[in-house]
Design a protein around this motif. Sequence first.
Motif: not given
Length: 378
Positions: A218-227, A239-245, A358-367
């Motif tokens: 499981n590869v992780y780090g700066p530059g991985q897709s946040l969307s 993303t959930l933490i930054r959205q306060g969810k 930037p803070v994204g949103g919505g993609e995870y819930e839709r998935s």
Amino acid sequence: MPRHVLITGGAGFIGSRLAARFVAEGHRVRVLDALLPQVHGADPTQTSPTLRSVAEVAEVQQGTVTSTEDLRAALRDVDIVVHLAAETGTGQSMYEIDRYVEVNIGGTAKLMDLLTNESHGVERVVVASSRSIYGEGKYRSASGQTVFPPHRSDAAMASGDFAIRGADGEELEMVPTPEDALLHPSSVYGITKHVQESLVMTVAPTIDVEPVSLRYQNVYGPGQSLSNPYTGILSIFSTLIRQGKAIDIFEDGEESRDFVYIDDVVEATMIAALEPAAAGGIFNVGSGQATTVLEVVDALATAFDAKVEVSVSGRYRLGDIRHNVADTSRLRDVLGFQPSVPFAEGVRRFVEWVVEEPVGGGEYERSLEEMAARRLLK
């Protein structure tokens, strides 16, 4: 000696960093990438930081590995191919089967067909395989017997039993999985990665091309897709933490993965592309340490210095494995490389990068809705 390297999928998370690393060492790089909206956004030149970064150091060719013409153009005058191009994501693969097979298997078949039937200067192909080909990986019984258990049943998980058990019902102990373990993937994605690896490792030696397979964990780090909601729980949870969810943890939170930092993956891949001892080899690329999902949330909360609301729902996804940790001794013994970035440090660096994005949103819930509609999320 400077080499000319083709990186398929090279505008992505791993490929963009790898291209910069090759160029820093004096090599020339060409990138072939389809620039899919799911990964790079609707207007990649504006929405994809990895594309912008790789365009500064490498020749970028927009195209797909499913096109013979695109591949033929990309292969011109190169002597090393690092084949990263693939559709990724276990969950999505279970209902976009044709697309995953076409790109992952079909694209690799086209690459090897061209190398077999047309003149070229390629000396080595490094293929990005995956820990997913192991399925549940290696376990041990109380008596010390090695077991490669079958996939968990829907009925057992529906009852709240997420453990890996032997034929007699005994709960088994997870141990590091070596490269000679049984291969029995539990998802369409895993199946396609298994076939990708097999195509390269089988065909290349017959045409005097050196094959190398890297089974990334499981590869992780700066530059991985946040969307992209189908890969990377660190991105999803951040993303959930930054959205306060609140974070909804599947199963019981004790499921674990082997998280390996991007810089370690890039270094291992570069060595695999250049080191003579790598020829013909198959290598796990991981940290060799298992980290549970609950530990991931704790590490992110610490790095963000945030109070995180967490619920452990007991929901589960069909096709998911319970545990995974790589035996990395072959990587160390043959290639002399040992990943060095501890998980806590890697998460700290990751979060430092995330807070500037930037803070994204919505993609995870839709998935999740898509998976639930197909009865893959229970």
